[in-house]
Design a protein around this motif. Structure first.
Motif, PDB file in Angstrom:
ATOM      1  N   THR A   1       0.450  -1.233   0.165  1.00 29.06           N
ATOM      2  CA  THR A   1       0.297   0.287  -0.036  1.00 29.06           C
ATOM      3  C   THR A   1       0.983   1.201   0.112  1.00 29.06           C
ATOM      4  O   THR A   1       1.576   1.389   1.112  1.00 29.06           O
ATOM      5  N   VAL A   2       0.673   2.077  -1.281  1.00 34.50           N
ATOM      6  CA  VAL A   2       1.064   3.071  -1.261  1.00 34.50           C
ATOM      7  C   VAL A   2      -0.407   4.224  -0.926  1.00 34.50           C
ATOM      8  O   VAL A   2      -0.842   5.128  -1.302  1.00 34.50           O
ATOM      9  N   CYS A   3       0.633   5.446  -0.199  1.00 35.54           N
ATOM     10  CA  CYS A   3      -0.158   6.204   0.619  1.00 35.54           C
ATOM     11  C   CYS A   3       0.460   7.688  -0.048  1.00 35.54           C
ATOM     12  O   CYS A   3       1.663   8.701   0.219  1.00 35.54           O
TER      13      CYS A   3
ATOM     14  N   LEU B   1       1.286   2.706 -10.621  1.00 36.92           N
ATOM     15  CA  LEU B   1      -0.553   2.825  -9.703  1.00 36.92           C
ATOM     16  C   LEU B   1      -1.072   3.719  -9.498  1.00 36.92           C
ATOM     17  O   LEU B   1      -2.527   3.390  -9.282  1.00 36.92           O
ATOM     18  N   MET B   2      -1.107   4.737 -10.780  1.00 40.84           N
ATOM     19  CA  MET B   2      -2.341   5.334 -11.252  1.00 40.84           C
ATOM     20  C   MET B   2      -3.193   5.309 -12.775  1.00 40.84           C
ATOM     21  O   MET B   2      -4.381   5.312 -12.722  1.00 40.84           O
ATOM     22  N   THR B   3      -2.773   4.222 -13.250  1.00 40.38           N
ATOM     23  CA  THR B   3      -3.445   3.491 -14.596  1.00 40.38           C
ATOM     24  C   THR B   3      -3.382   2.248 -14.347  1.00 40.38           C
ATOM     25  O   THR B   3      -4.358   1.705 -15.072  1.00 40.38           O
TER      26      THR B   3
ATOM     27  N   GLU C   1      -7.656   3.999  -3.025  1.00 41.48           N
ATOM     28  CA  GLU C   1      -8.686   4.434  -1.672  1.00 41.48           C
ATOM     29  C   GLU C   1      -8.295   6.027  -1.737  1.00 41.48           C
ATOM     30  O   GLU C   1      -7.152   6.504  -1.178  1.00 41.48           O
ATOM     31  N   GLN C   2      -9.993   7.070  -2.363  1.00 39.73           N
ATOM     32  CA  GLN C   2      -9.707   8.019  -2.260  1.00 39.73           C
ATOM     33  C   GLN C   2      -9.722   8.972  -0.579  1.00 39.73           C
ATOM     34  O   GLN C   2      -9.227  10.022  -0.869  1.00 39.73           O
ATOM     35  N   GLN C   3     -10.289   7.495  -0.567  1.00 40.64           N
ATOM     36  CA  GLN C   3     -10.391   8.702   1.413  1.00 40.64           C
ATOM     37  C   GLN C   3      -8.868   8.990   2.023  1.00 40.64           C
ATOM     38  O   GLN C   3      -8.587  10.536   2.247  1.00 40.64           O
TER      39      GLN C   3
ATOM     40  N   ASN D   1      -5.855   8.441  -0.409  1.00 40.95           N
ATOM     41  CA  ASN D   1      -5.401   8.500  -1.501  1.00 40.95           C
ATOM     42  C   ASN D   1      -3.894   7.835  -1.263  1.00 40.95           C
ATOM     43  O   ASN D   1      -3.084   8.103  -1.922  1.00 40.95           O
ATOM     44  N   SER D   2      -5.003   6.366  -1.275  1.00 42.77           N
ATOM     45  CA  SER D   2      -3.912   5.799  -0.948  1.00 42.77           C
ATOM     46  C   SER D   2      -3.809   4.704  -1.846  1.00 42.77           C
ATOM     47  O   SER D   2      -5.180   4.034  -2.919  1.00 42.77           O
ATOM     48  N   TYR D   3      -3.667   3.392  -2.846  1.00 41.65           N
ATOM     49  CA  TYR D   3      -3.118   2.712  -3.319  1.00 41.65           C
ATOM     50  C   TYR D   3      -2.550   1.506  -3.148  1.00 41.65           C
ATOM     51  O   TYR D   3      -1.356   1.192  -2.315  1.00 41.65           O
ATOM     52  N   THR D   4      -3.622   0.044  -3.093  1.00 45.56           N
ATOM     53  CA  THR D   4      -2.943  -1.004  -2.898  1.00 45.56           C
ATOM     54  C   THR D   4      -2.668  -1.983  -4.491  1.00 45.56           C
ATOM     55  O   THR D   4      -3.583  -2.101  -5.096  1.00 45.56           O
TER      56      THR D   4
END
Length: 367
Positions: A253-255, A286-288, A295-297, A299-302
């Motif tokens: 997970t990257v925040c 991670l963005m595409t 998770e927008q709340q 701003n995390s990418y898992t």
């Protein structure tokens, strides 16, 4: 004084060894003498008292034992006295050495104090300034000098300069702006008196003795006020797959965070890299990438890594670009090799920021 510094003090162990050898020799002599005396007595008894032969009288073993005991007692007494004198001399020389060390240190401190403006000083971090990417740094110092009415104390870091003023406690206080990227700021303290100037460098490190210098200073995280940053978390678990083979699974997970004082500056490109024992096995945008859960709340990418099980060392790092076209490399070591040598230090976790031409702008530790 039994032993002066001009004489070499005998080794106590050698004295004990010599004493043990002497005692052993005396015991052997006594045993041999007792054997000889017994042979002598038996011969006299066999020949008879009036055989006509003259016999030289021998000291009895008891008398010899008494005489040997007296000699041994004198020797032991002399040895004990000698050892006491030696220990006394060693102890006296040790105290003399300690006192001499303290005297030398005191003289050094006196010389040091006479050449310094500030006897005790400390730094305190204040608010940050986004336009100049600096942070307020307040200097508080004490001085043993008695300043005149027209004397002036100034402190300067780079182009930022302040005149120190005396507060109610008798301390001199002033604030400058230091670079937010300097973890150990240092500057020049200047005393102007009767047209003369005396300077002293004030640094975030001890100049002579640690007890007089405090370590409060810019801690290295202030750069996050002006640049976006990211955090990486890894959840580790293993399981048995449908084919019975053990699987290695990781949830990475990257925040991503915007710059604290410049929320408009964010990441517009974020890539996760995963290495296995030094070989890159994944490169995920991670963005595409559709396999990444967002998770927008927060701003995390898992991203879920699923591989055949292997005892390995995994490294996780990020390549990113912000809205001002700065480029980032952020390195995280989050997963260790079982039973391996996984030693590292804080310098293994760092962030490099370069401009769009690739020129290195800053290199900061993340921890």
């Amino acid at each position: 004084m039994p032993f002066s510094n001009g004489f070499q003090i005998p080794n106590v162990n050698l004295i004990l060894i010599a004493a043990a050898i002497i005692i052993a020799v005396l015991v052997v002599i006594f045993v041999l003498y007792r054997i000889v005396y017994k042979v002598y007595v038996n011969r006299v008894l066999a020949q008879g008292r009036h055989s006509g032969k003259s016999h030289s009288p021998m000291i009895t073993p008891g008398a010899l034992l008494v005489a040997t005991g007296i000699v041994a007692g004198i020797a032991v007494s002399l040895t004990v006295i000698c050892m006491i004198n030696i220990l006394y001399a060693v102890d006296e020389q040790s105290w003399e050495y300690i006192l001499q060390t303290y005297r030398e240190q005191f003289v050094m401190e006196q010389k040091f104090d006479r050449t310094q403006i500030a006897s005790v000083y400390s730094f305190e971090v204040g608010k940050t300034h986004a336009d100049t990417q600096t942070v307020d740094l307040t200097l508080t110092l004490q001085t043993n000098l008695t300043l005149g009415k027209n004397d002036k104390l100034t402190f300067r870091i780079g182009d930022s300069k302040t005149q120190l003023k005396e507060d109610e406690s008798g301390n001199y206080v002033g604030t400058v702006q230091a670079s937010a990227f300097k973890a150990s700021p240092s500057g020049i303290l200047t005393l102007e008196s009767d047209g003369e100037k005396i300077s002293q460098i004030l640094a975030n490190s001890p100049l002579l003795y640690e007890s007089t210098v405090e370590y409060d200073a810019v801690n290295g995280d202030e750069w996050r006020s002006f640049y976006p940053y990211a955090e990486c978390y890894v959840s580790t678990y293993d399981y048995d797959g449908e084919d019975g083979q053990k699987r290695l699974s990781r949830l990475v997970t990257v925040c991503a965070h915007a710059a604290v004082d410049m929320p408009e500056r964010t990441f517009d490109e974020l890539k996760l890299m995963i290495e296995q024992d030094g070989t890159r096995i994944r490169e995920i945008d991670l963005m595409t990438d559709k396999t990444v859960k967002f998770e927008q709340q927060d701003n995390s990418y898992t991203y879920e890594l699923n591989e055949p099980y292997k005892d390995c060392e995994l490294k996780y790092y990020l390549f990113a670009k912000d809205t001002n076209d700065n480029h980032y490399e952020m390195y995280f070591w989050m997963d260790q090799k079982p039973g391996g040598d996984n030693e590292w230090d804080d310098s293994d976790f760092y962030c490099r920021i370069t401009d769009k031409k690739g020129n290195l702008y800053q290199h900061m530790n993340l921890y």
